[in-house]
Design a protein around this motif. Structure first.
Motif, PDB file in Angstrom:
ATOM      1  N   LYS A   1       1.998   3.051   7.139  1.00 43.49           N
ATOM      2  CA  LYS A   1       3.005   2.354   6.354  1.00 43.49           C
ATOM      3  C   LYS A   1       2.866   2.681   4.865  1.00 43.49           C
ATOM      4  O   LYS A   1       3.852   2.893   4.163  1.00 43.49           O
ATOM      5  CB  LYS A   1       2.884   0.844   6.576  1.00 43.49           C
ATOM      6  CG  LYS A   1       3.313   0.393   7.967  1.00 43.49           C
ATOM      7  CD  LYS A   1       3.128  -1.110   8.141  1.00 43.49           C
ATOM      8  CE  LYS A   1       3.528  -1.559   9.549  1.00 43.49           C
ATOM      9  NZ  LYS A   1       3.327  -3.014   9.745  1.00 43.49           N
ATOM     10  N   ILE A   2       1.610   2.709   4.385  1.00 42.71           N
ATOM     11  CA  ILE A   2       1.357   3.050   2.978  1.00 42.71           C
ATOM     12  C   ILE A   2       1.785   4.479   2.698  1.00 42.71           C
ATOM     13  O   ILE A   2       2.433   4.777   1.690  1.00 42.71           O
ATOM     14  CB  ILE A   2      -0.138   2.848   2.644  1.00 42.71           C
ATOM     15  CG1 ILE A   2      -0.483   1.359   2.699  1.00 42.71           C
ATOM     16  CG2 ILE A   2      -0.464   3.435   1.278  1.00 42.71           C
ATOM     17  CD1 ILE A   2      -1.969   1.069   2.647  1.00 42.71           C
ATOM     18  N   GLU A   3       1.423   5.366   3.617  1.00 47.64           N
ATOM     19  CA  GLU A   3       1.781   6.785   3.489  1.00 47.64           C
ATOM     20  C   GLU A   3       3.295   6.950   3.373  1.00 47.64           C
ATOM     21  O   GLU A   3       3.791   7.691   2.514  1.00 47.64           O
ATOM     22  CB  GLU A   3       1.242   7.527   4.718  1.00 47.64           C
ATOM     23  CG  GLU A   3       1.571   8.995   4.795  1.00 47.64           C
ATOM     24  CD  GLU A   3       1.073   9.584   6.107  1.00 47.64           C
ATOM     25  OE1 GLU A   3       1.792  10.432   6.670  1.00 47.64           O
ATOM     26  OE2 GLU A   3      -0.021   9.204   6.566  1.00 47.64           O
ATOM     27  N   GLN A   4       4.032   6.244   4.214  1.00 44.26           N
ATOM     28  CA  GLN A   4       5.493   6.355   4.208  1.00 44.26           C
ATOM     29  C   GLN A   4       6.101   5.846   2.905  1.00 44.26           C
ATOM     30  O   GLN A   4       7.017   6.455   2.348  1.00 44.26           O
ATOM     31  CB  GLN A   4       6.076   5.592   5.403  1.00 44.26           C
ATOM     32  CG  GLN A   4       5.805   6.252   6.748  1.00 44.26           C
ATOM     33  CD  GLN A   4       6.210   5.376   7.918  1.00 44.26           C
ATOM     34  OE1 GLN A   4       6.494   4.182   7.763  1.00 44.26           O
ATOM     35  NE2 GLN A   4       6.237   5.963   9.113  1.00 44.26           N
ATOM     36  N   ARG A   5       5.567   4.736   2.404  1.00 45.92           N
ATOM     37  CA  ARG A   5       6.117   4.164   1.172  1.00 45.92           C
ATOM     38  C   ARG A   5       5.808   5.052  -0.042  1.00 45.92           C
ATOM     39  O   ARG A   5       6.630   5.180  -0.948  1.00 45.92           O
ATOM     40  CB  ARG A   5       5.585   2.745   0.962  1.00 45.92           C
ATOM     41  CG  ARG A   5       6.037   1.794   2.073  1.00 45.92           C
ATOM     42  CD  ARG A   5       5.682   0.349   1.801  1.00 45.92           C
ATOM     43  NE  ARG A   5       5.871  -0.463   3.005  1.00 45.92           N
ATOM     44  CZ  ARG A   5       5.747  -1.779   3.041  1.00 45.92           C
ATOM     45  NH1 ARG A   5       5.432  -2.455   1.940  1.00 45.92           N
ATOM     46  NH2 ARG A   5       5.927  -2.442   4.175  1.00 45.92           N
ATOM     47  N   ILE A   6       4.632   5.649  -0.055  1.00 46.21           N
ATOM     48  CA  ILE A   6       4.308   6.580  -1.142  1.00 46.21           C
ATOM     49  C   ILE A   6       5.247   7.778  -1.104  1.00 46.21           C
ATOM     50  O   ILE A   6       5.777   8.211  -2.135  1.00 46.21           O
ATOM     51  CB  ILE A   6       2.835   7.041  -1.032  1.00 46.21           C
ATOM     52  CG1 ILE A   6       1.891   5.877  -1.353  1.00 46.21           C
ATOM     53  CG2 ILE A   6       2.566   8.211  -1.985  1.00 46.21           C
ATOM     54  CD1 ILE A   6       0.424   6.191  -1.128  1.00 46.21           C
TER      55      ILE A   6
ATOM     56  N   GLY B   1       6.061  -3.245  -2.412  1.00 43.34           N
ATOM     57  CA  GLY B   1       5.112  -4.170  -1.807  1.00 43.34           C
ATOM     58  C   GLY B   1       3.736  -3.598  -1.589  1.00 43.34           C
ATOM     59  O   GLY B   1       2.949  -4.155  -0.825  1.00 43.34           O
ATOM     60  N   VAL B   2       3.417  -2.476  -2.273  1.00 44.70           N
ATOM     61  CA  VAL B   2       2.094  -1.871  -2.133  1.00 44.70           C
ATOM     62  C   VAL B   2       1.334  -2.020  -3.445  1.00 44.70           C
ATOM     63  O   VAL B   2       1.805  -1.604  -4.508  1.00 44.70           O
ATOM     64  CB  VAL B   2       2.187  -0.378  -1.754  1.00 44.70           C
ATOM     65  CG1 VAL B   2       0.790   0.251  -1.705  1.00 44.70           C
ATOM     66  CG2 VAL B   2       2.871  -0.207  -0.409  1.00 44.70           C
TER      67      VAL B   2
END
Length: 451
Positions: free
Chosen positions: A186-191, A212-213
């Motif tokens: 999820k973090i990877e996708q948002r970055i 939201g990260v």
């Protein structure tokens, strides 16, 4: 998909082979096979190959003072992969064959005793064919193992995780991603979503916060999704090199530079590309002129004649090399076992002269040497070679054959390069569209041909 690993074996080769060939793990040894070696005698064969190579090369490769006896590769498939043990075994053999190029003896076993099917491959660190030691360059070797395995998995209909952007991921993380429960993913996708909009690092942090990260800065960048239950920060390096501070800065810089180049200097780029193309064409043209002159090509049909002559010569040389290599493999096999007999015969002869009361202890203390001797004698009898043949003479014969093959291989490269240059010159003529090219060159009129 499959996780891949490799490590060197510096000792306990026999123990490692015994472990991977455990009947309880391999469906009663059904899922075991070998390349150029009987799995049961692999440790013995590996050692004898090294002895032969040392005699021929007069050297032993050592790394950090310790000799590598073999290498152990592991290919571990995901628990949810729809794959049979037989398919896994076949993929493992394809994997080993491509990576090793048929140059190293190996044993492969497929284990089915755990929650996921996995292959073990132990290959000799010394090549029976070239006598060279296998050279493992940590980063390059690991990358090559993974790339070949991923491609084979893809070709066989298995899932493949894109690891070009991430560091090695374990089965647990893969399973979490499959179920959609992975914080890292999820973090990877948002970055990935916001980095294309960021103009600098501060802007990137703001954009990511808006998704939201939360970012924690320190020695390493770390990330955590807010308000969704993630308890601990995860380091960027754990997600992948592209998500470290250096990776983020590099991606922002490269994106900005590429954007500026395209928007602000597009005409210059086109001009450079056009100039480069013209220079390359000019270079090819003058190479073609030199080839036509050197090969005495006076008309277009001469291209075909020269190529046919060279192809015939190439075929003859390849046939000669193949004949020499086939014969030399027989010499190498004989030398391998003759040297083993020569080395371990004194131990076997000493055993014959011992009294029964001390024989048992002697056998126990010299078990490996006696097994090597017995195996070498058996193999020589199989290939019908007399035990009294001088191994040194056979080794010299192997060296002589290797030298001849090497000379022919170098000569073959020269001929193949000639053929390649003639083919290139012919393509240049075809692109010009004037088959009187050869005559014009001979008369010094090549300047009239326009590029």
């Amino acid at each position: 998909m499959a996780i891949t690993k490799i490590h060197a074996i510096k000792s306990t080769l026999s123990d490692a082979l015994t472990y991977i060939m455990n009947p309880e793990k391999t469906e009663n040894e059904v899922l075991i096979s070998g390349y150029n070696v009987e799995p049961k005698y692999a440790a013995t064969e590996f050692a004898m190959t090294e002895i032969l190579a040392s005699a021929i090369k007069h050297e032993q490769s050592e790394i950090n003072g310790a000799r590598n006896l073999a290498y152990h590769m592991i290919q571990s498939f995901a628990p949810w992969d729809n794959i049979t043990p037989e398919q896994a075994h076949q993929i493992g053999k394809q994997w080993a064959d491509e990576l090793l190029g048929g140059m190293y003896e190996y044993v492969i076993s497929t284990h089915v005793d755990k929650g996921h099917i996995h292959n073990h491959i132990i290959f000799n660190a010394t090549s029976f064919y070239t006598h060279n030691k296998y050279v493992s360059v940590p980063y390059k070797t690991v990358k090559q193992l993974r790339q070949v395995s991923d491609r084979l998995c893809y070709e066989n209909g298995l899932n493949v995780t894109d690891k070009s952007a991430t560091k090695g991921i374990g089965h647990f993380e893969w399973q979490k991603r499959t179920l959609g429960d992975s914080w890292k993913e999820k973090i990877e996708q948002r970055i990935d979503e916001v980095i294309g909009l960021a103009v600098d690092f501060q802007h990137f942090k703001k954009l990511l916060h808006d998704t939201g990260v939360e970012i924690k800065e320190g020695k390493h960048l770390a990330y955590k999704i807010m308000f969704e239950g993630q308890e601990k920060f995860v380091r960027g390096k754990t997600i992948g090199e592209r998500y470290t501070r250096e990776g983020i800065l590099d991606r922002i810089a490269n994106k900005t530079q590429e954007k500026d180049n395209v928007q602000d200097d597009y005409p210059t780029i086109i001009k450079r590309q056009s100039l480069k193309s013209k220079l390359e064409n000019t270079h090819l043209f003058f190479e073609a002129l030199n080839t036509v002159s050197r090969e005495d090509i006076k008309n277009y049909d001469d291209f075909t004649c020269r190529l046919e002559e060279l192809e015939s010569k190439i075929g003859e040389v390849k046939t000669t090399i193949e004949t020499l290599e086939t014969k030399n493999l027989q010499y190498k096999e004989a030398a391998k076992y003759l040297m083993a007999v020569q080395r371990y015969a004194p131990v076997a002869e000493k055993l014959e002269g011992l009294k029964p009361s001390v024989r048992e202890r002697f056998i126990k203390n010299n078990q490996q040497e006696l097994e090597y001797y017995k195996h070498a004698v058996y193999q020589l009898e199989k290939i019908n070679v007399n035990l009294n043949v001088d191994p040194d003479k056979v080794v010299e014969l192997v060296k002589s054959q290797d030298a001849k093959t090497g000379e022919l291989s170098e000569a073959l490269k020269v001929v193949e390069e000639r053929a390649k240059r003639i083919q290139q010159a012919q393509r240049v003529v075809d692109s010009v569209g004037d088959r009187s090219f050869g005559k014009d060159v001979a008369k010094g009129k090549a300047a009239r041909v326009e590029l």
